[in-house]
Scaffold this active site. Structure first.
Site, PDB file in Angstrom:
ATOM      1  N   HIS A   1       0.837  -1.197   0.000  1.00 54.88           N
ATOM      2  CA  HIS A   1       0.000   0.000   0.000  1.00 54.88           C
ATOM      3  C   HIS A   1       0.876   1.252   0.000  1.00 54.88           C
ATOM      4  O   HIS A   1       1.498   1.586   1.009  1.00 54.88           O
ATOM      5  CB  HIS A   1      -0.891  -0.031   1.245  1.00 54.88           C
ATOM      6  CG  HIS A   1      -1.841   1.102   1.352  1.00 54.88           C
ATOM      7  ND1 HIS A   1      -1.825   2.000   2.398  1.00 54.88           N
ATOM      8  CD2 HIS A   1      -2.877   1.481   0.550  1.00 54.88           C
ATOM      9  CE1 HIS A   1      -2.790   2.874   2.252  1.00 54.88           C
ATOM     10  NE2 HIS A   1      -3.454   2.587   1.140  1.00 54.88           N
TER      11      HIS A   1
ATOM     12  N   HIS B   1      -1.333  10.480  -2.541  1.00 52.40           N
ATOM     13  CA  HIS B   1      -2.660  10.235  -1.975  1.00 52.40           C
ATOM     14  C   HIS B   1      -3.406  11.522  -1.642  1.00 52.40           C
ATOM     15  O   HIS B   1      -4.550  11.718  -2.049  1.00 52.40           O
ATOM     16  CB  HIS B   1      -2.553   9.373  -0.714  1.00 52.40           C
ATOM     17  CG  HIS B   1      -3.858   9.162  -0.018  1.00 52.40           C
ATOM     18  ND1 HIS B   1      -4.323  10.003   0.972  1.00 52.40           N
ATOM     19  CD2 HIS B   1      -4.812   8.208  -0.183  1.00 52.40           C
ATOM     20  CE1 HIS B   1      -5.502   9.584   1.387  1.00 52.40           C
ATOM     21  NE2 HIS B   1      -5.826   8.492   0.714  1.00 52.40           N
TER      22      HIS B   1
END
Length: 216
Positions: A6, A48
């Site tokens: 991730h 992100h």
């Protein structure tokens, strides 16, 4: 079952950097997960947040900042650079576009253009946004819908689904709804899930800790 890092090995290295993804390679992750936004000039970058504040301590909107200016603040990499690393090391990719964004649907167009023609690794495109998923599906076969809440499981436009591990573990209704789907669980960082994962029929885990013994 496959293990996807991730934003790279983000529990050990700065997230979404080459160091984080190389760290995932070094511990044997099967693939990478990344979040994509567009820089000011329309370059797909692995980032992100919508701003640099959380990582750099300085406020810059990703969509309003050039790649060169971003690199003065953070160790940002482009999607193309991540793809090159993935292909070199034969790693799968889960690519998520973020919404809402300044660029709107242009982010999906940029991602599709970047991954076009690549067949030597598996590339799954995904998003929380149904509109983004539909844009992907027009040109790419491997698409996943991202689910974080029960109501999102009422309508599933894809065969592949990325779902919050806590939602999957706690809601029998959701897990039943997803039967027959290809399931990726995120973000699986707690050791308490290791035994359960062996019992669940899932395709992969998305984790900040790709060094955990998921396959035991």
């Amino acid at each position: 079952m496959k293990v996807y890092a991730h934003r790279g090995f983000s529990s050990k290295f700065p997230e979404a950097t080459l160091a984080a993804y190389q760290g995932a390679v070094d511990v044997g992750a099967d693939g990478f997960e990344c979040d994509i936004r567009l820089s000011k000039e329309g370059m797909p970058v692995c980032f992100h947040d919508r701003t640099t504040l959380g990582i750099a301590g300085k406020f810059k909107l990703i969509g309003r900042t050039s790649l060169s200016d971003l690199r003065e603040l953070v160790s940002v990499i482009t999607l193309q650079e991540l793809i090159e690393l993935a292909r070199k090391n034969r790693k799968d990719l889960l690519i998520e576009t973020k919404h809402p964004v300044i660029a709107g649907g242009k982010v999906e167009s940029a991602v599709l253009s970047t991954v076009s023609g690549i067949q030597d690794i598996r590339i799954t495109l995904m998003s929380f946004s149904l509109f983004a998923v539909r844009r992907f599906q027009r040109e790419h076969q491997d698409v996943a819908y991202v689910i974080a809440h029960r109501l999102r499981a009422l309508f599933m436009p894809t065969n592949s689904v990325a779902v919050d591990v806590e939602l999957f573990a706690k809601s029998k209704w959701v897990s039943n709804r997803l039967k027959g789907k290809e399931i990726f669980l995120w973000t699986v960082n707690e050791k308490e899930y290791l035994k359960k994962i062996c019992e669940w029929e899932i395709a992969g885990v998305i984790t900040d800790k790709p060094d955990l013994p998921f396959r035991l």
